[in-house]
Scaffold this motif. Sequence first.
Motif, PDB file in Angstrom:
ATOM      1  N   SER A 133       8.164  12.715   1.981  1.00 20.08           N
ATOM      2  CA  SER A 133       6.712  12.557   2.109  1.00 20.08           C
ATOM      3  C   SER A 133       5.953  13.543   1.239  1.00 20.08           C
ATOM      4  N   GLY A 134       6.581  14.694   0.973  1.00 22.45           N
ATOM      5  CA  GLY A 134       5.922  15.749   0.223  1.00 22.45           C
ATOM      6  C   GLY A 134       5.193  16.744   1.114  1.00 22.45           C
ATOM      7  N   ILE A 135       5.127  16.490   2.407  1.00 19.32           N
ATOM      8  CA  ILE A 135       4.444  17.380   3.344  1.00 19.32           C
ATOM      9  C   ILE A 135       5.447  18.293   4.047  1.00 19.32           C
ATOM     10  N   GLU A 136       6.491  17.708   4.623  1.00 18.58           N
ATOM     11  CA  GLU A 136       7.608  18.442   5.249  1.00 18.58           C
ATOM     12  C   GLU A 136       7.208  19.365   6.393  1.00 18.58           C
ATOM     13  N   ARG A 137       6.277  18.927   7.233  1.00 19.22           N
ATOM     14  CA  ARG A 137       5.944  19.712   8.426  1.00 19.22           C
ATOM     15  C   ARG A 137       5.427  18.765   9.494  1.00 19.22           C
ATOM     16  N   HIS A 138       5.421  19.255  10.713  1.00 20.68           N
ATOM     17  CA  HIS A 138       4.912  18.467  11.826  1.00 20.68           C
ATOM     18  C   HIS A 138       3.402  18.677  11.959  1.00 20.68           C
ATOM     19  N   GLU A 139       2.690  17.603  12.160  1.00 13.57           N
ATOM     20  CA  GLU A 139       1.259  17.641  12.472  1.00 13.57           C
ATOM     21  C   GLU A 139       1.028  16.694  13.638  1.00 13.57           C
ATOM     22  N   ASP A 140       0.303  17.127  14.650  1.00 18.94           N
ATOM     23  CA  ASP A 140      -0.020  16.239  15.760  1.00 18.94           C
ATOM     24  C   ASP A 140      -1.146  15.284  15.406  1.00 18.94           C
ATOM     25  N   ARG A 141      -2.067  15.738  14.561  1.00 18.99           N
ATOM     26  CA  ARG A 141      -3.213  14.911  14.161  1.00 18.99           C
ATOM     27  C   ARG A 141      -3.373  15.031  12.653  1.00 18.99           C
ATOM     28  N   MET A 142      -3.700  13.918  12.025  1.00 18.77           N
ATOM     29  CA  MET A 142      -3.808  13.945  10.564  1.00 18.77           C
ATOM     30  C   MET A 142      -4.680  12.809  10.059  1.00 18.77           C
ATOM     31  N   TRP A 143      -5.169  12.979   8.845  1.00 20.90           N
ATOM     32  CA  TRP A 143      -5.947  11.956   8.158  1.00 20.90           C
ATOM     33  C   TRP A 143      -5.173  11.495   6.923  1.00 20.90           C
ATOM     34  N   TYR A 144      -5.212  10.205   6.685  1.00 24.22           N
ATOM     35  CA  TYR A 144      -4.668   9.612   5.470  1.00 24.22           C
ATOM     36  C   TYR A 144      -5.809   8.846   4.811  1.00 24.22           C
ATOM     37  N   ARG A 145      -5.843   8.805   3.484  1.00 22.11           N
ATOM     38  CA  ARG A 145      -6.858   8.003   2.794  1.00 22.11           C
ATOM     39  C   ARG A 145      -6.286   7.461   1.484  1.00 22.11           C
ATOM     40  N   ARG A 146      -6.584   6.204   1.247  1.00 18.27           N
ATOM     41  CA  ARG A 146      -6.267   5.575  -0.028  1.00 18.27           C
ATOM     42  C   ARG A 146      -7.274   4.465  -0.247  1.00 18.27           C
ATOM     43  N   THR A 147      -7.748   4.341  -1.447  1.00 17.01           N
ATOM     44  CA  THR A 147      -8.642   3.227  -1.750  1.00 17.01           C
ATOM     45  C   THR A 147      -7.849   2.166  -2.504  1.00 17.01           C
ATOM     46  N   PHE A 148      -8.288   0.940  -2.374  1.00 17.37           N
ATOM     47  CA  PHE A 148      -7.658  -0.168  -3.091  1.00 17.37           C
ATOM     48  C   PHE A 148      -8.683  -1.287  -3.218  1.00 17.37           C
ATOM     49  N   THR A 149      -8.397  -2.213  -4.090  1.00 19.44           N
ATOM     50  CA  THR A 149      -9.290  -3.346  -4.323  1.00 19.44           C
ATOM     51  C   THR A 149      -8.653  -4.607  -3.756  1.00 19.44           C
ATOM     52  N   VAL A 150      -9.403  -5.329  -2.960  1.00 19.26           N
ATOM     53  CA  VAL A 150      -8.950  -6.614  -2.442  1.00 19.26           C
ATOM     54  C   VAL A 150      -9.195  -7.644  -3.546  1.00 19.26           C
ATOM     55  N   LEU A 160       0.811  -1.213   0.000  1.00 22.85           N
ATOM     56  CA  LEU A 160       0.000   0.000   0.000  1.00 22.85           C
ATOM     57  C   LEU A 160       0.848   1.268   0.000  1.00 22.85           C
ATOM     58  N   ASN A 161       2.149   1.133  -0.216  1.00 23.25           N
ATOM     59  CA  ASN A 161       3.000   2.314  -0.339  1.00 23.25           C
ATOM     60  C   ASN A 161       2.616   3.080  -1.589  1.00 23.25           C
ATOM     61  N   GLY A 162       2.834   4.377  -1.560  1.00 22.90           N
ATOM     62  CA  GLY A 162       2.540   5.208  -2.720  1.00 22.90           C
ATOM     63  C   GLY A 162       1.843   6.482  -2.287  1.00 22.90           C
ATOM     64  N   SER A 163       1.167   7.117  -3.212  1.00 18.14           N
ATOM     65  CA  SER A 163       0.511   8.384  -2.962  1.00 18.14           C
ATOM     66  C   SER A 163      -0.842   8.171  -2.278  1.00 18.14           C
ATOM     67  N   TRP A 164      -1.027   8.850  -1.157  1.00 21.86           N
ATOM     68  CA  TRP A 164      -2.275   8.817  -0.390  1.00 21.86           C
ATOM     69  C   TRP A 164      -2.794  10.245  -0.260  1.00 21.86           C
ATOM     70  N   GLU A 165      -4.098  10.397  -0.075  1.00 21.77           N
ATOM     71  CA  GLU A 165      -4.650  11.697   0.278  1.00 21.77           C
ATOM     72  C   GLU A 165      -4.238  12.008   1.721  1.00 21.77           C
ATOM     73  N   PHE A 166      -4.119  13.284   2.039  1.00 20.90           N
ATOM     74  CA  PHE A 166      -3.654  13.698   3.355  1.00 20.90           C
ATOM     75  C   PHE A 166      -4.323  15.010   3.748  1.00 20.90           C
ATOM     76  N   ALA A 167      -4.596  15.160   5.030  1.00 22.23           N
ATOM     77  CA  ALA A 167      -5.080  16.435   5.563  1.00 22.23           C
ATOM     78  C   ALA A 167      -4.725  16.516   7.038  1.00 22.23           C
ATOM     79  N   ALA A 168      -4.376  17.709   7.490  1.00 24.67           N
ATOM     80  CA  ALA A 168      -4.179  17.947   8.915  1.00 24.67           C
ATOM     81  C   ALA A 168      -5.546  17.841   9.591  1.00 24.67           C
ATOM     82  N   ALA A 169      -5.556  17.474  10.871  1.00 28.83           N
ATOM     83  CA  ALA A 169      -6.807  17.325  11.617  1.00 28.83           C
ATOM     84  C   ALA A 169      -6.723  18.099  12.919  1.00 28.83           C
ATOM     85  N   LYS A 170      -7.882  18.389  13.476  1.00 25.97           N
ATOM     86  CA  LYS A 170      -7.965  19.056  14.778  1.00 25.97           C
ATOM     87  C   LYS A 170      -8.468  18.058  15.817  1.00 25.97           C
TER      88      LYS A 170
END
Length: 76
Positions: A50-67, A14-24
């Motif tokens: 990673s392409g982000i290059e900053r510290h986040e205490d909380r974050m969301w990651y998302r990737r879809t895949f097919t089993v 599952l390595n590769g590009s994932w969606e990302f967002a900081a969270a509260k």
Amino acid sequence: YPRPQLTRDNWQNLNGSWEFAAAKAGERPPVGRKLGEKILVPYPVESQLSGIERHEDRMWYRRTFTVPKNWKVGSG
């Protein structure tokens, strides 16, 4: 392999590009909306790779895949 009893015949990387967002704190999961950034997994969020290059205490990651159809999902 350091732990041959833990090897698997079938697996999906599952390595590769994932969606990302900081969270509260206390924020609900962002179901149904696209996350605004991309992160390259498996690199740490702070790293240049990673392409982000900053510290986040909380974050969301998302990737879809097919089993694969021939995989057994769940226990039992």
